[in-house]
Each structure stands twice: as structure tokens, then as C-alpha cells.
Scaffold this motif. Sequence first.
Motif, PDB file in Angstrom:
ATOM      1  N   PRO A 107       0.834  -1.209   0.000  1.00 40.92           N
ATOM      2  CA  PRO A 107       0.000   0.000   0.000  1.00 40.92           C
ATOM      3  C   PRO A 107       0.867   1.255   0.000  1.00 40.92           C
ATOM      4  N   ILE A 108       0.472   2.214  -0.813  1.00 45.04           N
ATOM      5  CA  ILE A 108       1.191   3.486  -0.891  1.00 45.04           C
ATOM      6  C   ILE A 108       0.558   4.461   0.087  1.00 45.04           C
ATOM      7  N   SER A 109       1.361   5.016   0.940  1.00 41.71           N
ATOM      8  CA  SER A 109       0.885   5.970   1.942  1.00 41.71           C
ATOM      9  C   SER A 109       1.462   7.350   1.654  1.00 41.71           C
ATOM     10  N   LEU A 110       0.597   8.351   1.700  1.00 44.39           N
ATOM     11  CA  LEU A 110       1.008   9.735   1.506  1.00 44.39           C
ATOM     12  C   LEU A 110       0.933  10.474   2.835  1.00 44.39           C
ATOM     13  N   TRP A 111       1.973  11.199   3.145  1.00 41.65           N
ATOM     14  CA  TRP A 111       1.969  12.062   4.329  1.00 41.65           C
ATOM     15  C   TRP A 111       1.737  13.488   3.866  1.00 41.65           C
ATOM     16  N   LEU A 112       0.593  14.055   4.230  1.00 41.21           N
ATOM     17  CA  LEU A 112       0.263  15.434   3.898  1.00 41.21           C
ATOM     18  C   LEU A 112       0.453  16.321   5.124  1.00 41.21           C
ATOM     19  N   SER A 113       1.018  17.488   4.916  1.00 42.56           N
ATOM     20  CA  SER A 113       1.149  18.467   5.992  1.00 42.56           C
ATOM     21  C   SER A 113       0.188  19.616   5.730  1.00 42.56           C
ATOM     22  N   LEU A 114      -0.528  20.022   6.769  1.00 41.25           N
ATOM     23  CA  LEU A 114      -1.496  21.107   6.696  1.00 41.25           C
ATOM     24  C   LEU A 114      -1.020  22.242   7.598  1.00 41.25           C
ATOM     25  N   ARG A 115      -0.930  23.446   7.041  1.00 43.95           N
ATOM     26  CA  ARG A 115      -0.452  24.599   7.791  1.00 43.95           C
ATOM     27  C   ARG A 115      -1.414  25.764   7.611  1.00 43.95           C
ATOM     28  N   SER A 116      -1.703  26.452   8.695  1.00 46.44           N
ATOM     29  CA  SER A 116      -2.576  27.617   8.633  1.00 46.44           C
ATOM     30  C   SER A 116      -1.743  28.870   8.386  1.00 46.44           C
ATOM     31  N   TYR A 117      -2.095  29.614   7.343  1.00 47.92           N
ATOM     32  CA  TYR A 117      -1.436  30.887   7.078  1.00 47.92           C
ATOM     33  C   TYR A 117      -2.398  32.063   7.272  1.00 47.92           C
ATOM     34  N   SER A 118      -3.571  31.776   7.818  1.00 49.30           N
ATOM     35  CA  SER A 118      -4.588  32.809   8.005  1.00 49.30           C
ATOM     36  C   SER A 118      -4.553  33.418   9.407  1.00 49.30           C
ATOM     37  N   GLY A 119      -3.748  32.844  10.311  1.00 51.28           N
ATOM     38  CA  GLY A 119      -3.687  33.359  11.669  1.00 51.28           C
ATOM     39  C   GLY A 119      -4.828  32.893  12.552  1.00 51.28           C
TER      40      GLY A 119
END
Length: 329
Positions: A107-119
Motif C-alpha cells: 500500500p502506498i501511503s502519503l503524508w500530507l502536511s497542513l499549515r494555517s497561514y490565516s492566523g
Amino acid sequence: MSVSSNTLFRPIKLVFKNFFSNRMPVGASIRFNQRSTYIWPTKVGYLLLAIFLLMMIGSTNYQNNLAFLLTFLLVGIGLVCIVFTFRNLQGIEFALSANEETYAGQPISLWLSLRSYSGREHYSIGVGTNYDNLLFVNVPVTGYSKVKLDVGVAQRGWYPVPRLLASSQFPFGWMRTWAYFGLDKSILVYPQPLEPVLSSRTSGEDDNEEGNKSKGVDDLYGLKPYQEGEPLSRVDWKAYARERGMFVREFTDYQSRQLCFCWDDFPGEEVEKRLSYLTYMVTEAANQQLSYSMKLPNQYFEFDDGEEHCKKCLKALALYGKQQDDKKG
């Protein structure tokens, strides 16, 4: 003649798919805007809309001021909910993190990073390939949130990241906002490692490439037919279970600890089998921190060791016989 619902609605689904694909943002990192973000009522939202209409009809019919007040109050809350739900998906940056080594058949696993730039903080953000496998996470004001997505099983070579979906129903679940996006990256999938029958016997032009050998118990050198009186602890029971015969593991001590893995070590085998065998031998040598070389048709890797050398060899095996795209990676 009966027509299935999938066949009947296929043209409509194709139109919607093309519509979303043309407006879908694609890049190394993604930030949504109003053009690429959509919002629609959920089933609960439709139910509440019907209740609001009934309350409005009842209030008008009976001329009840309190009923009017309650109706307009709930409608106002619904309008505020639309704004909060839509803004919850705005102000987030999506990017692909470094992924683990992937081998064909796994199985292929993707690691996604989520970052807030709206404060501001974002709550209950769902990410996945479709609505059935969404994973929800909160995005803090500072720092990152990471999500691991399983996107299926792929063959060796470059695997393009599929279209992804981000969605949210915060705060009340009355509305659902969503957006499709694509990441302009691909994942390199190595061949599936398979242990060959003569698992660690290497080849070379002369014995010096393999190093001076002496019988010992340190490293697996190969297999030889079983002879009566030899210890059963060294019998390769896996080969015996596959009805390949009864073999005994032969061990050796390497002084120079240099190995040469050659394409011609496995005559008569299919291409994918040879690649799998060489992948196994390269990864095993790398785990044991051995110096080794690898010889493919029209390609040769000098003796070396370390992680960088291992990745070069594995990349060559993954892309063997495939058209390479310089833009990948």
C-alpha cells in the motif's frame, strides 16, 4: 432492456468531473481560493431548510410575531453557518511531506502536511481521495498537522499522486464545503523485493570482487544441496516447502566485504523477477552496511556503500525499461 443507474448518469458525472478538474488547483503546495472551493447543504441542512419554510408559512398564516422572531433568528444562524463553514477551508496550505520507501505490491501511503497561514485555527478538516475515506484533523494557528493517506497499490516506477479532496462541515454540519486539488509530485515505487533461491550468492569477473572468502557463520553466501549428517538448523525450509528441493545454507566470512550483483546472475528468469531479486540483494547489503556494485544491461554502479548508493541502485531498478520523466520527483 434495463439500463443501470451508473450507465444512465455516467455522462452527467463526466461533465461534473471535467468541471471540477478544470478549476482544480495543482502545484507543489496548494492554497484554496473562492474559485476552487464549493459549498452545499448537507442532508441535515436540507431538513432544516424545509423546517424553516414551514415555520415561515405558519408564522405568516397565524400572524405570530414570536414565531417570526424565532424563524428569522434561525435563518440568521444558518447564514452565519454558511460563512463560518466556507471560511474554515480557506487559509490552509496543503503540501506533500517526505514519504517512506515504497515497494511494488505494498500500500502506498502519503503524508500530507497542513499549515494555517490565516492566523486562525481550522477545525475538523477532512482529507482523502473521496468522501468514503476522509481523515479529519484540526489545524493549529502555528505549526503543522499531518495526515497519512492510503491511496492504493501501485506497480514499480513513478506513481503520480491522485486527485485529493478536502472537506469540512464545521461548525453545525448544516453545510458542507469541499475542494479538489492535485499535488504536482510523483512517488518512486521500487520493485517488490524477493529472495532468490541462491539468495546472497553474488557474481563478478573474479573472486577479488567478492572479497576473500572463508567458511564461517557471519554472512549467508548461498545454498548447496543437503548431505546426510549436516545440521538441520541450516536447512532452508522455505525452499523445501516450495518443493524446490532440500538445501543447506552456506555461510562465509568476508574480509573485503565487496559484493557484485549482476543481471546475468539469474539466467532464464523474467525481467520483473530479476529486478525483484536484485532489489532484495541491494537492500540486504545496505542493511548490513556492505560495499557492493550492481551491473544492469547498459548500466553499471561502482563499488560503494551508504544510503545514497542504495537509493541510486534502487532507482535504477525501479525505472528499468520505463520512460523517465525529468520533471518527476
